[in-house]
Design an enzyme around this catalytic site. Structure first.
Site, PDB file in Angstrom:
ATOM      1  N   LYS A 309       0.881  -1.164   0.000  1.00 56.82           N
ATOM      2  CA  LYS A 309       0.000   0.000   0.000  1.00 56.82           C
ATOM      3  C   LYS A 309       0.921   1.217   0.000  1.00 56.82           C
ATOM      4  O   LYS A 309       1.460   1.599   1.032  1.00 56.82           O
ATOM      5  CB  LYS A 309      -0.907  -0.009   1.239  1.00 56.82           C
ATOM      6  CG  LYS A 309      -1.952   1.099   1.232  1.00 56.82           C
ATOM      7  CD  LYS A 309      -2.838   1.006   2.471  1.00 56.82           C
ATOM      8  CE  LYS A 309      -4.066   1.886   2.418  1.00 56.82           C
ATOM      9  NZ  LYS A 309      -3.831   3.287   2.192  1.00 56.82           N
TER      10      LYS A 309
HETATM   11  P1  ATP Z   1      -6.327   5.926   3.355  1.00 54.66           P
HETATM   12  O1  ATP Z   1      -6.821   7.105   4.090  1.00 54.66           O
HETATM   13  O2  ATP Z   1      -5.906   4.785   4.210  1.00 54.66           O
HETATM   14  O3  ATP Z   1      -5.357   6.244   2.234  1.00 54.66           O
HETATM   15  P2  ATP Z   1      -8.545   5.884   1.666  1.00 54.66           P
HETATM   16  O4  ATP Z   1      -9.840   6.115   2.333  1.00 54.66           O
HETATM   17  O5  ATP Z   1      -7.954   6.973   0.847  1.00 54.66           O
HETATM   18  O6  ATP Z   1      -7.567   5.325   2.738  1.00 54.66           O
HETATM   19  P3  ATP Z   1      -8.643   3.146   1.191  1.00 54.66           P
HETATM   20  O7  ATP Z   1      -9.533   2.385   0.320  1.00 54.66           O
HETATM   21  O8  ATP Z   1      -8.903   3.002   2.612  1.00 54.66           O
HETATM   22  O9  ATP Z   1      -8.669   4.647   0.733  1.00 54.66           O
HETATM   23  O10 ATP Z   1      -7.172   2.734   0.906  1.00 54.66           O
HETATM   24  C1  ATP Z   1      -6.782   2.551  -0.383  1.00 54.66           C
HETATM   25  C2  ATP Z   1      -5.892   3.686  -0.800  1.00 54.66           C
HETATM   26  O11 ATP Z   1      -4.555   3.261  -0.742  1.00 54.66           O
HETATM   27  C3  ATP Z   1      -6.160   4.024  -2.233  1.00 54.66           C
HETATM   28  O12 ATP Z   1      -7.056   5.101  -2.318  1.00 54.66           O
HETATM   29  C4  ATP Z   1      -4.809   4.352  -2.797  1.00 54.66           C
HETATM   30  O13 ATP Z   1      -4.618   5.756  -2.779  1.00 54.66           O
HETATM   31  C5  ATP Z   1      -3.811   3.756  -1.832  1.00 54.66           C
HETATM   32  N1  ATP Z   1      -3.033   2.636  -2.387  1.00 54.66           N
HETATM   33  C6  ATP Z   1      -1.710   2.504  -2.310  1.00 54.66           C
HETATM   34  N2  ATP Z   1      -1.297   1.364  -2.854  1.00 54.66           N
HETATM   35  C7  ATP Z   1      -2.379   0.729  -3.305  1.00 54.66           C
HETATM   36  C8  ATP Z   1      -2.589  -0.503  -3.958  1.00 54.66           C
HETATM   37  N3  ATP Z   1      -1.601  -1.346  -4.239  1.00 54.66           N
HETATM   38  N4  ATP Z   1      -3.864  -0.841  -4.272  1.00 54.66           N
HETATM   39  C9  ATP Z   1      -4.895  -0.025  -3.965  1.00 54.66           C
HETATM   40  N5  ATP Z   1      -4.747   1.161  -3.342  1.00 54.66           N
HETATM   41  C10 ATP Z   1      -3.509   1.543  -3.020  1.00 54.66           C
END
Ligand code: ATP
Length: 689
Positions: A309
């Site tokens: 991530k």
């Molecule tokens: P966070 O605040 O934890 O970044 P979020 O609410 O923006 O979360 P989540 O679905 O919780 O979104 O987490 C996924 C986020 O992680 C995605 O929006 C993306 O920006 C990031 N990300 C980084 N690496 C990856 C990956 N390999 N696959 C999907 N998302 C990824």
């Protein structure tokens, strides 16, 4: 398709003049005379195509007028006009006596018909210039905006002006619009179908990548042949082929436009997206988990992949190439803002990708943009990335090099991949987008995500997790590879567990259980961060005198959308931030008021000032506690107490999120429940030990 009336009339109104309201009235008359869905869709399609060709700026108001609304359903603009105001206006303009007007009402019952009859015998001495679509829409907005004393009188005056200028059928449909009952069979889905077909058949000239379909299609002579009525059998063969292609384009466009609309019901944004080319989809989101064990429980025996991530900025990249080889690129943020001008280096990268893959026509990919060291590609922090300028960046001025880690593919060469399982999407992504370190000066890098598939040995997922912990990433994203069935609830009797289907398709705008995120922070037990909205503050003391401190933060109530205060936050801010904060929310301004005017629920908190909700902040806390003061999540875990966050600490402003993306009370309640579970687990482990 044969029954579609494709030919649209040339110059239906004088060239370069605004589209007349009579055109909408005429469309509505045609719609009111039929119940046939085909005729309804054809009529609407041709209406919208004509506007697209001859007066595109009328398209948006026309969509509102045809659907008898003024704004998106989630922020409704009400006309606030009663039937008596309308009757008075009709009476005043027509000069009829109240008794005569009453007779007309008794005869027909429909205010539109009444107005039509009342005005039909009236001769106007001074001819009025024709009403145009935009002016009618603007007048309706004006009516909606009149508030306070004497509002009815002012509303009546605007209605009268409209009625005086309206002629024939315009009168009937204006009044039906004002009465909020058009009495035509055009429902929302027909309008969306017509809009997508109109865009396919008559794309506006400035549309660079229409609906992300390769633009060469629109000038294809076969399409032009297909849109004319077929006369002889010899023509039929050619037309049959093109007909299939037209139908394919229709279904692609319709499914895209409808999908976007159900998740984002806003004609303003959809029309803007269509004009600009390429509608972004709302991204899939992941569900938080606390441990690898929880992941194993939740995914049962199904195969998954664990990906790094990355800690950067999410980007949805649209790329397409027209028949002359010209490449169009658009880059959207997680919140669907266009950030193409922030990343000229990625635009350049996409051009290199097209140059090295001659068969590539168009794509939409999901990716994370991460700051890197250009020398060896090692990852840098999110902070480095946030140092980049936001807009209109020149490629020569790019100081922070980036790498695009592509992790999903939603469209490839005109084919929508959303319904394909992740394993297939990933393989298309890997084949079509191999890593690139472009030779082009200043272009960004492209790389595949670091990943580990559970099929390579579940036991080694732990090793991969450790690799993530040691690296500059946030943790892991665990993704289901193929659709399957997973345990409905955790249970010790595994064989008795009920199963539920879990698709591995791309699910726009969903926090899916097929994507599980495991953050280092969770596991290292600080808890997930929350995205909260600042809604108020107190005057600071001592060193913080003159600034806002503490600041009152709110979660979003999932069902009503209300913002509900959850905690006061006073740590994690720099002095610079406090200063900027004061200039973004100066006292007694349109963003900061001493009186509560933005309808937030503050519960037992009593701040000195209230902020207009306009920012989302990432906040981390020690844990979630029951609170007698907060009303957040009230009723979800306790009937008498809400939830609050202990020791909240500011991490950063989430520019990429809007208020609708703020953490919900449900999410807060889930955190609390997760925490309780953890306490119990810990206690259970303790007992075992
Ligand atoms: P966070 O605040 O934890 O970044 P979020 O609410 O923006 O979360 P989540 O679905 O919780 O979104 O987490 C996924 C986020 O992680 C995605 O929006 C993306 O920006 C990031 N990300 C980084 N690496 C990856 C990956 N390999 N696959 C999907 N998302 C990824």
């Amino acid at each position: 398709i044969d029954t579609l009336v494709y030919a649209i009339h040339e110059e239906p109104w004088p060239a370069n003049t605004a589209a007349p309201y009579a055109f909408i009235a005429h469309t509505l008359v045609t719609l009111s005379e039929t119940r046939s869905r085909i005729v309804i869709i054809n009529t609407l399609t041709n209406c919208l195509r004509t506007l697209l060709r001859y007066n595109p700026s009328s398209l948006l108001p026309a969509l509102y007028l045809l659907s008898n609304t003024l704004s998106p359903p989630y922020s409704p603009i009400e006309l606030g006009i009663g039937s008596s105001v309308i009757s008075k206006a009709i009476q005043h303009v027509s000069g009829l006596t109240p008794a005569a007007l009453k007779r007309l009402y008794n005869a027909s019952g429909d205010p539109g018909d009444v107005a039509f009859e009342a005005k039909s015998n009236l001769r106007t001495l001074v001819p009025h210039p024709p009403l145009c679509i935009t002016a009618v829409y603007d007048s309706l907005i004006k009516i909606a905006n009149v508030k306070g004393q004497g509002a009815n009188k002012q509303k009546q005056t605007i209605v009268e002006k409209l009625l005086v200028a309206a002629k024939g059928e315009e009168v009937r449909f204006l009044v039906r619009t004002l009465s909020m009952n058009l009495r035509v069979g055009a429902v929302r889905t027909s309008i969306l179908t017509a809009l997508s077909r109109a865009m396919v058949l008559t794309p506006p000239s400035n549309m660079s990548t229409p609906l992300s379909i390769d633009s060469s299609y629109y000038t294809n002579p076969n399409l032009l042949a297909a849109v004319k009525p077929l006369s002889t059998d010899s023509k039929r063969k050619v037309a049959d082929e093109s007909r299939d292609r037209v139908l394919a384009k229709f279904s692609l466009a319709e499914s895209l436009v409808k999908k976007v609309f159900v998740q984002h019901p806003n004609y303003d944004h959809i029309v803007a997206g269509l004009f600009e080319g390429g509608i972004p989809l709302h991204p899939t989101l992941g569900s938080p988990t606390r441990s690898l064990d929880e992941i194993y429980d939740r995914l049962g025996d199904l195969s998954f992949t664990a990906e790094f991530k990355y800690d950067g900025q999410r980007a949805q990249i649209h790329g397409s190439k027209d028949k002359d080889g010209q490449v169009f690129v658009r880059i959207f943020s997680r919140h669907l803002e266009d950030m193409t001008s922030k990343y000229p280096d990625i635009v350049s990268l996409v051009k290199c990708v097209f140059a090295s893959s001659p068969d590539l026509q168009c794509f939409i990919m999901d990716a994370e943009i991460v700051a890197i060291d250009p020398a060896h590609g090692s990852l840098k922090s999110f902070q480095e990335l946030s140092n980049r300028a936001r807009k209109d960046v020149n490629i020569q001025d790019v100081k922070v090099a980036v790498c695009v880690f592509a992790f999903d593919l939603m469209l490839l060469n005109g084919e929508i991949l959303l319904e394909r399982p992740f394993r297939e999407r990933r393989s298309l992504l890997r084949v079509n987008f191999p890593p690139q370190i472009p030779k082009e000066q200043g272009a960004a890098r492209l790389d595949q995500v670091d990943s580990f598939d559970s099929e390579e040995g579940r036991g080694h997922v732990e090793d991969f997790w450790m690799k993530a912990v040691e690296s500059r990433c946030e943790g892991l994203m665990i993704k289901l590879l193929d659709s399957g069935e997973v345990p409905e609830e955790f249970s010790l009797q595994k064989d008795k567990v009920k199963k539920k289907p879990l698709p591995a398709t791309y699910e726009p705008d969903k926090r899916t259980s097929a994507w599980l995120k495991l953050k280092k922070d969770y596991v290292l037990s600080i808890g997930d961060s929350l995205d909260l909205v600042p809604i108020g503050a107190w005057h600071g003391n001592g060193r913080k005198a003159g600034w806002w401190s503490p600041i009152l933060l709110a979660v979003r109530e999932s069902t009503t959308g209300d913002l509900v205060a959850v905690c006061k936050c006073m740590s994690g801010f720099s002095d610079v931030f406090y200063r900027e904060m004061k200039s973004r929310f100066p006292e007694d301004s349109d963003t900061c008021s001493r009186l509560p005017q933005w309808e937030c629920i503050t519960g037992g908190f009593d701040p000195d000032v209230y902020f207009k909700p306009r920012e989302v902040w990432e906040i981390r806390g020690a844990d979630v506690t029951l609170s007698p003061v907060s009303l957040a999540a009230m009723g979800l875990v306790s009937q008498t107490r809400g939830l609050s966050l202990r020791f909240p600490r500011f991490i950063r402003v989430r520019d990429d999120k809007s208020i609708e993306h703020a953490s919900t009370s449900e999410f807060l309640a889930d955190m609390w429940r997760g925490q309780q579970g953890k306490v119990k687990d810990d206690q259970a482990c303790g007992a075992d030990d």
